[in-house]
Design a protein around this motif. Structure first.
Motif, PDB file in Angstrom:
ATOM      1  N   LEU A 169       0.815  -1.215   0.000  1.00  0.00           N
ATOM      2  CA  LEU A 169       0.000   0.000   0.000  1.00  0.00           C
ATOM      3  C   LEU A 169       0.851   1.267   0.000  1.00  0.00           C
ATOM      4  CD1 LEU A 169      -2.885   1.204   0.320  1.00  0.00           C
ATOM      5  CD2 LEU A 169      -2.616   0.914   2.786  1.00  0.00           C
ATOM      6  N   ASP A 170       2.064   1.154   0.483  1.00  0.00           N
ATOM      7  CA  ASP A 170       2.935   2.309   0.713  1.00  0.00           C
ATOM      8  C   ASP A 170       3.690   2.704  -0.554  1.00  0.00           C
ATOM      9  OD1 ASP A 170       4.697   4.199   1.665  1.00  0.00           O
ATOM     10  OD2 ASP A 170       5.904   2.776   2.821  1.00  0.00           O
ATOM     11  N   ASP A 171       3.245   3.757  -1.220  1.00  0.00           N
ATOM     12  CA  ASP A 171       3.914   4.206  -2.451  1.00  0.00           C
ATOM     13  C   ASP A 171       5.152   5.049  -2.183  1.00  0.00           C
ATOM     14  OD1 ASP A 171       2.936   7.346  -2.799  1.00  0.00           O
ATOM     15  OD2 ASP A 171       1.469   6.095  -1.787  1.00  0.00           O
ATOM     16  N   HIS A 193      -3.001  11.784  -1.982  1.00  0.00           N
ATOM     17  CA  HIS A 193      -3.682  10.535  -1.678  1.00  0.00           C
ATOM     18  C   HIS A 193      -5.138  10.773  -1.303  1.00  0.00           C
ATOM     19  CE1 HIS A 193       0.577   9.324  -0.527  1.00  0.00           C
ATOM     20  NE2 HIS A 193       0.228   8.368  -1.356  1.00  0.00           N
ATOM     21  N   ALA A 195      -8.138   8.251   0.595  1.00  0.00           N
ATOM     22  CA  ALA A 195      -8.369   6.952   1.226  1.00  0.00           C
ATOM     23  C   ALA A 195      -9.731   6.969   1.905  1.00  0.00           C
ATOM     24  CB  ALA A 195      -7.275   6.643   2.241  1.00  0.00           C
ATOM     25  N   ALA A 204      -7.597   3.090  -1.422  1.00  0.00           N
ATOM     26  CA  ALA A 204      -6.621   4.183  -1.455  1.00  0.00           C
ATOM     27  C   ALA A 204      -6.283   4.460  -2.913  1.00  0.00           C
ATOM     28  CB  ALA A 204      -5.365   3.824  -0.677  1.00  0.00           C
ATOM     29  N   ASN A 232      -6.057   1.111  -4.954  1.00  0.00           N
ATOM     30  CA  ASN A 232      -5.726  -0.070  -4.165  1.00  0.00           C
ATOM     31  C   ASN A 232      -6.900  -0.449  -3.267  1.00  0.00           C
ATOM     32  OD1 ASN A 232      -3.131   0.022  -5.260  1.00  0.00           O
ATOM     33  ND2 ASN A 232      -2.379   1.354  -3.632  1.00  0.00           N
ATOM     34  N   CYS A 234      -7.960  -2.782  -0.200  1.00  0.00           N
ATOM     35  CA  CYS A 234      -7.305  -3.511   0.883  1.00  0.00           C
ATOM     36  C   CYS A 234      -8.317  -4.251   1.749  1.00  0.00           C
ATOM     37  CB  CYS A 234      -6.529  -2.541   1.772  1.00  0.00           C
ATOM     38  SG  CYS A 234      -5.250  -1.619   0.925  1.00  0.00           S
ATOM     39  N   ILE A 239      -4.471  -7.449  -0.716  1.00  0.00           N
ATOM     40  CA  ILE A 239      -4.523  -6.172  -1.409  1.00  0.00           C
ATOM     41  C   ILE A 239      -4.640  -6.434  -2.910  1.00  0.00           C
ATOM     42  CG2 ILE A 239      -1.989  -5.987  -1.465  1.00  0.00           C
ATOM     43  CD1 ILE A 239      -2.419  -2.893  -1.248  1.00  0.00           C
ATOM     44  N   LEU A 241      -4.127  -4.316  -6.258  1.00  0.00           N
ATOM     45  CA  LEU A 241      -3.666  -3.070  -6.855  1.00  0.00           C
ATOM     46  C   LEU A 241      -4.183  -2.968  -8.279  1.00  0.00           C
ATOM     47  CD1 LEU A 241      -1.354  -3.987  -4.697  1.00  0.00           C
ATOM     48  CD2 LEU A 241      -0.029  -2.177  -5.760  1.00  0.00           C
ATOM     49  N   PRO A 324      -2.541   6.820   3.339  1.00  0.00           N
ATOM     50  CA  PRO A 324      -3.139   5.486   3.153  1.00  0.00           C
ATOM     51  C   PRO A 324      -2.808   4.510   4.278  1.00  0.00           C
ATOM     52  CG  PRO A 324      -2.148   6.265   1.112  1.00  0.00           C
ATOM     53  CD  PRO A 324      -1.689   7.191   2.191  1.00  0.00           C
ATOM     54  N   TYR A 328      -5.393   2.648   6.721  1.00  0.00           N
ATOM     55  CA  TYR A 328      -5.427   1.186   6.809  1.00  0.00           C
ATOM     56  C   TYR A 328      -5.355   0.731   8.258  1.00  0.00           C
ATOM     57  CZ  TYR A 328      -3.766  -3.668   6.472  1.00  0.00           C
ATOM     58  OH  TYR A 328      -3.593  -5.023   6.631  1.00  0.00           O
TER      59      TYR A 328
END
Length: 340
Positions: A169-171, A193, A195, A204, A232, A234, A239, A241, A324, A328
């Motif tokens: 999830l972490d871009d 972002h 979410a 997200a 995304n 979740c 997840i 994507l 995000p 989460y």
């Protein structure tokens, strides 16, 4: 006990919170009709078996002397223990005790049985009698416009399933962990972002610039950066994507089997509506192999094993980059899935 290690009570609370949701435990192809299969889920040993027209998931422990049911035999639609032949029906009730034939079967002769099903090429189990939510959504699996690769399985990550979802999830880690592939260290600024919770899952979304790569359907020899929009979806241990890029739509369905609070197995499948030749599947999986190999040492190094509560501030989230991840973890806590 180290402050970085969760207490037994914290582990039990995490397992209990996750127990109400569906988790993958095997590939559908791993569970054949002629023999049971041993799996682990949230610290519990299970025996899977195709009995009748469905899948049964039992505690892997015969009620008699505790032998593993997963080494037994499937006979006439029931599971027979290898030790003394005690035989269990689809619901986990003993229907035959060879040494006691002609006499009543004790009322207590049964084992716990859990909801289990096939979906998306995987076997799923929920450890609660009544799941709190449905299976994770994966509409592209049944969409003929998308080519699906075989599943790639990554065994034995020493990490919580929730930590692995967080990594996907972490871009903002893209420029540092995946430079030249998913990010550019010279442009580490986070995107805008959004979410939100939608029904039984968290969404997200953001748009970023990425180096050309196979997942974007980039033209051969492309240079510079390309715009891609991520959406995304979740779930507690899954997840999905959804990437919209110049080449088309790329789906990464990544779902984790939480074997224990600090051990996970990953099932990963790529779906795409471009570059439709199935002979190209391995190229997409090889791309994901690289991404996974880069993420693994970082995620396995994270402590505490379980996510500390947001209120503890043991992890110093920063806005707007971590929006995000904050969303989460807040959502997990609202679902009753505590961390430490």
């Amino acid at each position: 006990m180290s402050a970085l290690e969760p207490s037994p009570a914290a582990i039990e609370a995490f397992n209990t919170g996750m127990a109400g949701f569906w988790h993958p435990v095997a590939l559908t192809s791993e569970l054949t009709a002629d023999r049971p299969l041993a799996v682990e889920l949230l610290g519990r040993r299970l025996a899977l078996a195709r009995l009748g027209d469905g899948i049964s998931a039992f505690d892997d422990l015969c009620r008699h002397f505790g032998a593993a049911l997963s080494i037994g035999q499937i006979v006439d639609g029931c599971l027979r223990c290898a030790y003394h032949g005690w035989t269990y029906d689809q619901g986990g009730t003993v229907v035959d005790i060879p040494a006691r034939r002609g006499l009543p079967i004790p009322r207590e002769a049964k084992v716990a049985c859990y909801p289990a099903t096939d979906a998306f090429g995987l076997v799923w189990v929920c450890l609660a009698e009544h799941p709190k939510a449905g299976l994770p959504a994966y509409p592209e699996f049944a969409d003929e416009a998308f080519v699906k690769t075989p599943y790639r399985t990554y065994e034995g990550w020493q990490a919580a399933a929730t930590r692995i979802v967080m990594a996907a999830l972490d871009d903002t880690h893209f420029p540092w962990v995946h430079p030249g592939i998913l990010g550019d260290p010279s442009q580490p600024e986070p995107p805008d972002h959004k979410a939100w919770v939608s029904g039984d899952h968290l969404v997200a979304a953001y748009t970023i610039e990425q180096p050309p790569n196979i997942s974007l359907g980039s033209a051969e020899g492309a240079t510079g950066l390309e715009s891609v929009t991520y959406t995304n979806n979740c779930f507690p241990s899954t997840i999905r994507l959804h990437k919209e890029a110049p080449g088309g739509v790329f789906i990464l369905f990544q779902t984790m089997q939480p074997i224990a609070h600090n051990r996970s197995r990953i099932f990963l499948q790529v779906a795409r509506n471009f570059d439709l030749d199935p002979a190209r599947d391995e190229s997409y999986l090889a791309f994901e192999d690289v991404i996974q190999s880069q993420d693994k040492p970082v995620v396995e190094s994270q402590r505490p094993w379980l996510l500390p509560p947001l209120s503890s501030r043991l992890m110093l989230y920063v806005r707007p980059a971590d929006l995000p991840l904050i969303a989460y973890q807040k959502w997990l806590e609202e679902l009753g899935i505590p961390q430490i």
